[in-house]
Design a protein around this motif. Structure first.
Motif, PDB file in Angstrom:
ATOM      1  N   ILE A   1      -0.478 -11.719  -1.871  1.00 30.16           N
ATOM      2  CA  ILE A   1      -1.124 -10.440  -2.196  1.00 30.16           C
ATOM      3  C   ILE A   1      -2.644 -10.584  -2.144  1.00 30.16           C
ATOM      4  CG2 ILE A   1      -1.477  -8.747  -4.040  1.00 30.16           C
ATOM      5  CD1 ILE A   1       1.451  -9.205  -4.850  1.00 30.16           C
ATOM      6  N   ALA A   2      -3.166 -11.736  -2.597  1.00 28.49           N
ATOM      7  CA  ALA A   2      -4.615 -11.969  -2.533  1.00 28.49           C
ATOM      8  C   ALA A   2      -5.105 -12.000  -1.090  1.00 28.49           C
ATOM      9  CB  ALA A   2      -4.955 -13.281  -3.238  1.00 28.49           C
ATOM     10  N   GLU A   3      -4.255 -12.497  -0.188  1.00 20.78           N
ATOM     11  CA  GLU A   3      -4.648 -12.618   1.222  1.00 20.78           C
ATOM     12  C   GLU A   3      -4.481 -11.305   1.981  1.00 20.78           C
ATOM     13  OE1 GLU A   3      -3.101 -14.918   5.279  1.00 20.78           O
ATOM     14  OE2 GLU A   3      -2.390 -15.592   3.315  1.00 20.78           O
TER      15      GLU A   3
ATOM     16  N   LYS B   1       2.406   1.836  -3.396  1.00 22.67           N
ATOM     17  CA  LYS B   1       1.461   2.425  -4.352  1.00 22.67           C
ATOM     18  C   LYS B   1       1.335   3.929  -4.134  1.00 22.67           C
ATOM     19  CE  LYS B   1      -1.459  -1.719  -4.948  1.00 22.67           C
ATOM     20  NZ  LYS B   1      -2.785  -2.304  -4.647  1.00 22.67           N
TER      21      LYS B   1
ATOM     22  N   GLY C   1       0.821  -1.209   0.000  1.00 18.55           N
ATOM     23  CA  GLY C   1       0.000   0.000   0.000  1.00 18.55           C
ATOM     24  C   GLY C   1       0.850   1.253   0.000  1.00 18.55           C
TER      25      GLY C   1
ATOM     26  N   THR D   1       0.605  -6.379   2.209  1.00 17.13           N
ATOM     27  CA  THR D   1       1.659  -7.324   1.791  1.00 17.13           C
ATOM     28  C   THR D   1       3.035  -6.722   2.080  1.00 17.13           C
ATOM     29  OG1 THR D   1       0.251  -8.162   0.011  1.00 17.13           O
ATOM     30  CG2 THR D   1       2.611  -8.617  -0.147  1.00 17.13           C
TER      31      THR D   1
ATOM     32  N   GLY E   1      -3.416  -8.107   0.567  1.00 18.92           N
ATOM     33  CA  GLY E   1      -3.680  -6.868  -0.162  1.00 18.92           C
ATOM     34  C   GLY E   1      -2.595  -5.832   0.055  1.00 18.92           C
ATOM     35  N   ASP E   2      -2.994  -4.613   0.419  1.00 14.12           N
ATOM     36  CA  ASP E   2      -2.028  -3.521   0.589  1.00 14.12           C
ATOM     37  C   ASP E   2      -1.101  -3.731   1.782  1.00 14.12           C
ATOM     38  OD1 ASP E   2      -2.992  -2.297  -1.623  1.00 14.12           O
ATOM     39  OD2 ASP E   2      -4.077  -0.701  -0.587  1.00 14.12           O
TER      40      ASP E   2
END
Length: 485
Positions: free
Chosen positions: A112-114, A11, A8, A119, A116-117
């Protein structure tokens, strides 16, 4: 950027991911625009190899560096690391340096699926983004690509049908890195075939698993033309997938070769403080390699590595240092007779043809030293003509008459500085020649030049130079014959 620890935050920072080839290209463009030299420390390629390498990087090509041994192929590949970003982010714990924005491994995708941001992100420094593998006949597909790991399957209680039991090889682990395969022709053809899809499509296959993994890599291969016939070859479809093939070469001038040797020779301060090396001695040392590359005794297809001059220079310094230590002297200067100490560095670095084998490696090495002296001699003193008019006086007449009258002298390898100078000073015509033809010669180079003059006369058969166990004997070539009569 290194303070960022989650996806996160990465990003929010505005970080834009790039492939490694885009990264190399962008950083090279910045250097070229700023006029900053690229591939510093690699000499003699400024107008040949380096421009071609820069064009290949700008074109985002995989590269094959083709050249004989000792032509800085691996050095060039390692220098490419300097064109990488200082750090890049990757998914923490990933075996293959997954890009957080473009994950390709199951581990990274699941994490990443588990999370998300949230990670976790780690940072990979540029000096850890270089992988190198020497191609040998025992390299396997498992080494390079990967294999099924039965121990991992047992520990995780997974079947062999699950892709999580795969153990990745060197190439997947070098994702987002520069990967170098040295001596590519030595790699077995069936192993070269395994590289096809990696180079072109980016997918790999392990024990029946076809993994669509878009590996992000910069491949650099090195190859020796000799290997194409002696040990193997690069299979044609693999050559077709390599974007640029760049030919390397040996130094084209003595000055460039000397710069390389001075840069690469591993000398201690205690050696450089004790031993003085005349400029002519450095040039003669480099000329030996040039003579070797043109010698009829040496196989030209094998080449003469730049390492020969480097190790020979180290041996030359050590020979003079050893003599000074034995004599208890604090300083000394390299002598021409010290060049006998470089013979072991020559004999191990050249491949002899049949005629050279008949002569013997040590004899060939002595020929190369004499050829180097003979090449340089006309640049310092008047040329010695093969045919001279009877009774005609030349620049060397007085010196030759001195040897005829005095029957010569012996110059011992371990002679002290004072003994060495006294012997050379006794040949008084040498001083006259040097003052006339080399008036600007530095004082500290005088005795080396005197010895060079003697060796030059011997190389033209004007004097007799004989090696014995403890040194050299110089004498008139006809004196001993006449005395026997």
């Amino acid at each position: 950027m290194k303070d960022i620890t989650t996806l996160g935050a990465l990003k929010q920072s505005g970080y834009q991911p790039r492939t490694i080839k885009e990264e190399l290209r962008d950083n090279l463009r910045k250097k070229l625009q700023a006029g900053i030299p690229t591939f510093e420390g690699v000499h003699g390629f400024e107008n040949s190899v380096i421009p071609e390498l820069e064009r290949a990087i700008l074109s985002k090509h995989n590269i094959n560096l083709l050249g004989l041994r000792g032509q800085a192929k691996t050095r060039l590949a390692r220098k490419m690391v300097e064109l990488l970003d200082e750090y890049i982010p990757f998914v923490a714990g990933s075996e293959i340096n997954d890009d957080p924005f473009r994950p390709i491994s199951r581990y990274a995708k699941d994490l990443i699926a588990e999370l998300g941001d949230a990670t976790p992100i780690d940072w990979l420094p540029r000096n850890e983004r270089f992988y190198e593998k020497l191609a040998t006949p025992d390299v396997t597909v498992a080494d390079l690509i990967g294999d099924v790991d039965p121990i991992k399957a047992a520990n995780l209680k997974l079947s062999y049908a699950d892709d999580r039991v795969i153990h990745f090889g060197m190439i997947p682990r070098a994702n987002r890195c520069i990967f170098v395969i040295n001596e590519l022709p030595d790699l077995q053809a069936r192993i070269q075939v395994a590289l096809f899809n990696i180079l072109q499509e980016g997918d790999i296959q392990i024990r029946g698993y076809k993994l669509r993994m878009a590996l992000d890599m910069q491949f650099v291969f090195t190859a020796n033309p000799e290997d194409y016939t002696n040990r193997g070859s690069i299979v044609t479809p693999l050559k077709d997938r390599i974007g640029s093939q760049i030919l390397t070469h040996y130094p084209e001038t003595i000055a460039i070769a000397r710069t390389i040797t001075q840069q690469e020779a591993k000398l201690e301060n205690s050696q450089t403080d004790v031993v003085y090396v005349p400029a002519l001695a450095k040039d003669l040392l480099e000329q030996i390699s040039f003579e070797a590359r043109d010698s009829d005794f040496i196989d030209p297809k094998s080449g003469v590595s730049a390492r020969m001059s480097i190790t020979a220079y180290e041996n030359l310094i050590s020979t003079a240092e050893r003599r000074a230590l034995k004599a208890g002297e604090s300083t000394t200067s390299v002598r021409l007779s010290d060049f006998m100490g470089v013979i072991p560095a020559i004999t191990g670095k050249v491949e002899l043809v049949y005629e050279g084998e008949q002569e013997g490696a040590a004899v060939v090495a002595q020929h190369l030293i004499n050829d180097a002296i003979r090449t340089f001699f006309p640049g310092y003193f008047p040329k010695i003509e093969k045919l001279e008019k009877q009774g005609e006086k030349t620049a060397y007449t007085d010196t030759l008459e001195w040897f005829f009258a005095e029957s010569g002298f012996e110059l011992l390898d371990d002679a002290t500085n004072s003994e060495y100078q006294t012997i050379l000073d006794s040949v008084t015509p040498l001083e006259v020649i040097i003052k006339k033809y080399q008036p600007q010669l530095p004082k500290e180079d005088y005795y080396f030049m005197k010895e060079f003059l003697l060796w030059g006369l011997a190389s033209y058969k004007k004097l007799s130079k004989d090696r014995f166990s403890e040194g050299y004997q110089f004498k008139d070539p006809f004196g001993s014959y006449i005395s026997k009569l």
